[in-house]
Design a protein around this motif. Structure first.
Motif, PDB file in Angstrom:
ATOM      1  N   LEU A  28     -34.074  26.631 -51.747  1.00 34.45           N
ATOM      2  CA  LEU A  28     -33.913  25.648 -52.825  1.00 34.45           C
ATOM      3  C   LEU A  28     -33.083  26.119 -54.024  1.00 34.45           C
ATOM      4  CD1 LEU A  28     -37.467  24.000 -52.853  1.00 34.45           C
ATOM      5  CD2 LEU A  28     -35.403  23.240 -51.683  1.00 34.45           C
ATOM      6  N   GLU A  29     -33.192  27.388 -54.394  1.00 35.22           N
ATOM      7  CA  GLU A  29     -32.377  27.860 -55.528  1.00 35.22           C
ATOM      8  C   GLU A  29     -30.920  27.878 -55.076  1.00 35.22           C
ATOM      9  OE1 GLU A  29     -32.785  29.021 -58.790  1.00 35.22           O
ATOM     10  OE2 GLU A  29     -34.890  28.394 -58.821  1.00 35.22           O
ATOM     11  N   GLU A  30     -30.073  27.228 -55.866  1.00 35.10           N
ATOM     12  CA  GLU A  30     -28.642  27.193 -55.489  1.00 35.10           C
ATOM     13  C   GLU A  30     -27.858  27.897 -56.586  1.00 35.10           C
ATOM     14  OE1 GLU A  30     -27.989  22.994 -55.109  1.00 35.10           O
ATOM     15  OE2 GLU A  30     -28.885  22.910 -53.114  1.00 35.10           O
ATOM     16  N   ARG A  31     -27.651  29.185 -56.410  1.00 35.11           N
ATOM     17  CA  ARG A  31     -26.988  29.962 -57.457  1.00 35.11           C
ATOM     18  C   ARG A  31     -25.769  30.727 -56.965  1.00 35.11           C
ATOM     19  NH1 ARG A  31     -30.539  29.348 -61.324  1.00 35.11           N
ATOM     20  NH2 ARG A  31     -29.325  30.564 -62.794  1.00 35.11           N
ATOM     21  N   TYR A  32     -25.646  30.840 -55.645  1.00 35.72           N
ATOM     22  CA  TYR A  32     -24.549  31.655 -55.116  1.00 35.72           C
ATOM     23  C   TYR A  32     -23.712  30.825 -54.152  1.00 35.72           C
ATOM     24  CZ  TYR A  32     -27.432  35.373 -56.981  1.00 35.72           C
ATOM     25  OH  TYR A  32     -28.161  36.156 -57.830  1.00 35.72           O
ATOM     26  N   PRO A  33     -22.384  30.904 -54.270  1.00 33.79           N
ATOM     27  CA  PRO A  33     -21.541  30.120 -53.355  1.00 33.79           C
ATOM     28  C   PRO A  33     -21.659  30.592 -51.907  1.00 33.79           C
ATOM     29  CG  PRO A  33     -20.198  31.422 -54.898  1.00 33.79           C
ATOM     30  CD  PRO A  33     -21.612  31.662 -55.254  1.00 33.79           C
ATOM     31  N   GLU A  34     -22.005  31.865 -51.710  1.00 37.09           N
ATOM     32  CA  GLU A  34     -21.965  32.438 -50.350  1.00 37.09           C
ATOM     33  C   GLU A  34     -23.179  32.089 -49.497  1.00 37.09           C
ATOM     34  OE1 GLU A  34     -21.876  34.094 -53.183  1.00 37.09           O
ATOM     35  OE2 GLU A  34     -20.481  35.789 -53.160  1.00 37.09           O
ATOM     36  N   PHE A  35     -24.327  31.789 -50.141  1.00 40.44           N
ATOM     37  CA  PHE A  35     -25.548  31.573 -49.346  1.00 40.44           C
ATOM     38  C   PHE A  35     -26.547  30.723 -50.134  1.00 40.44           C
ATOM     39  CE2 PHE A  35     -25.347  35.916 -51.149  1.00 40.44           C
ATOM     40  CZ  PHE A  35     -26.245  35.769 -52.181  1.00 40.44           C
ATOM     41  N   PRO A  36     -27.472  30.066 -49.398  1.00 37.77           N
ATOM     42  CA  PRO A  36     -28.528  29.333 -50.112  1.00 37.77           C
ATOM     43  C   PRO A  36     -29.570  30.321 -50.617  1.00 37.77           C
ATOM     44  CG  PRO A  36     -28.887  29.195 -47.754  1.00 37.77           C
ATOM     45  CD  PRO A  36     -27.615  29.979 -47.939  1.00 37.77           C
ATOM     46  N   GLY A  37     -30.322  29.952 -51.620  1.00 38.76           N
ATOM     47  CA  GLY A  37     -31.411  30.807 -52.113  1.00 38.76           C
ATOM     48  C   GLY A  37     -30.887  32.032 -52.842  1.00 38.76           C
ATOM     49  N   LEU A  38     -31.758  33.024 -52.966  1.00 37.44           N
ATOM     50  CA  LEU A  38     -31.425  34.210 -53.758  1.00 37.44           C
ATOM     51  C   LEU A  38     -31.087  35.420 -52.896  1.00 37.44           C
ATOM     52  CD1 LEU A  38     -34.317  33.923 -56.420  1.00 37.44           C
ATOM     53  CD2 LEU A  38     -32.009  32.990 -56.556  1.00 37.44           C
ATOM     54  N   ASN A  39     -31.200  35.268 -51.580  1.00 37.59           N
ATOM     55  CA  ASN A  39     -30.884  36.362 -50.653  1.00 37.59           C
ATOM     56  C   ASN A  39     -31.607  37.657 -51.061  1.00 37.59           C
ATOM     57  OD1 ASN A  39     -29.613  37.250 -48.307  1.00 37.59           O
ATOM     58  ND2 ASN A  39     -27.878  38.105 -49.435  1.00 37.59           N
TER      59      ASN A  39
END
Ligand code: MG
Length: 384
Positions: A158-169
């Motif tokens: 749900l967190e959308e902060r990075y263009p490369e992947f969903p979430g916070l990885n």
């Protein structure tokens, strides 16, 4: 490219990674989780020039919007009772503080502990456990709702902060640690959780047992004399009174709360140290493969703590004023779930675009569970 496992693909370490390895090997106990042994992240990333993997996880959690919203979510008492008592965020910080104290004395990985503590309640919906029960009922046909499972969903989807992947990885140890908190999914043959995870669980329970009692005293739902009849509080009060003879009731209350935390933390550290020694635990693998949890209070303190929890359940969590608030909040949430399920076009665009893939009920649940108490009450009273 260097992977976040600490070592580069060619097996070399950069200067900072070497420093982290050195520092951790000097300081951490053999049974602690060392950064260099991390299983890494789902999506490969380069290692950072000067932040260790779990340190990055901690920062990602602190900068997430789900974490910020904890400031306006219920711990036990909603904002209707004023704003001097604990919120989900201050509870989270108390858990982190207690867990780091225990982790430092046991020489465990504090970055990992802090990350786990700061995210442990990130999946709570508005209105605490009352909100969770209602959402679980509303989602009965699509997998239910559980705040621990939602925490994993937030940081992986749900967190959308990075263009490369969903979430916070986040690192896999954080995800499996949070996953082990989901009831019923604990004993699926994966063994025990890492000590850092077990410590955060124990610190969570020490924090809420003491601060829920403290808040209930502050709000006048309990009086100190009632609590002093319990051996844990009575003993703590005697220790305080042997040192200070003339405290006013408020000073006494605060000193006793401090003393109770101290008793619980010291007992947990002593008992866990003895258990680690008795079982001759020398690695995280030995922790995971052990037949029992290693982080435990003594049986005497366990008994006293259970007694306190039963008391709080009867006198605080089931107090008529708390129950009345819960039922109002629950109704507001149930009404919103129905309304948005019937009119999903009312959801913000960022949620609407997931209907097809996730289903309307799940998207409505994600939307409602992400709300703060205040936002949920406003939304309910606007349309209710
Ligand atoms: Mg908690």
């Amino acid at each position: 490219m260097r992977s976040d496992k600490g070592r580069g693909v060619n097996g070399n370490l950069n200067d900072f990674d070497s420093m982290t390895v050195q520092r951790e090997s000097l300081w951490l106990a053999p049974y602690a989780m060392h950064s260099v042994d991390t299983a890494g992240r789902e999506h490969k990333e380069s290692s950072h020039a000067y932040r260790a993997p779990y340190q990055r996880d901690r920062d990602r959690i602190v900068h997430s919007s789900a974490y910020r919203r904890l400031a306006h979510k219920t711990q036990v008492f909603t904002g209707e009772k004023g704003d001097y008592h604990r919120t989900r965020l201050t509870h989270t910080l108390e858990v982190s503080s207690v867990a780091r104290t225990i982790g430092r004395v046991l020489r465990l990985n504090e970055d990992l502990i802090e990350s786990l503590a700061l995210m442990h309640d990130i999946g709570h919906p508005p209105f605490g456990h009352a909100g969770e029960e209602i959402l679980n009922e509303c989602c009965a046909n699509c997998g239910g709702f559980n705040h621990n499972r939602q925490a994993v969903r937030i940081v992986t989807v749900l967190e959308e902060r990075y263009p490369e992947f969903p979430g916070l990885n986040l690192s896999k140890e954080i995800l499996s640690g949070q996953g082990s908190r989901i009831k019923g999914e604990k004993s699926s043959g994966r063994g025990q959780a890492l000590l850092e995870v077990q410590i955060v669980d124990a610190a969570d329970s020490i924090a809420y047992d003491t601060h829920d009692a403290d808040d209930a005293l502050e709000l006048g739902l309990l009086n100190l004399d009632e609590l002093l009849e319990l051996p844990l509080w009575g003993d703590a009060a005697r220790r305080v009174q042997s040192e200070y003879s003339a405290l006013d009731p408020q000073q006494l209350r605060r000193a006793v709360v401090r003393q109770v935390i101290d008793i619980l933390v010291t007992d947990l550290v002593d008992t866990t140290t003895a258990r680690l020694k008795a079982a001759n635990i020398q690695s995280p693998a030995a922790v995971v493969g052990h037949d029992q949890q290693l982080v435990m209070p003594s049986s005497e303190v366990f008994q006293r703590k259970t007694q306190l929890e039963k008391f709080l359940f009867q006198h605080v969590y089931r107090h008529p004023a708390v129950l009345a608030e819960r039922s109002l909040a629950g109704e507001a949430l149930r009404e919103m779930f129905q309304r948005f399920s019937e009119h999903p076009e009312g959801l913000p665009e960022g949620f609407r675009r997931h209907f097809e893939q996730r289903g309307v009920a799940r998207v409505v649940c994600d939307f409602l569970s992400g709300m703060t108490d205040r936002c949920a009450l406003e939304e309910a009273s606007l349309r209710g």
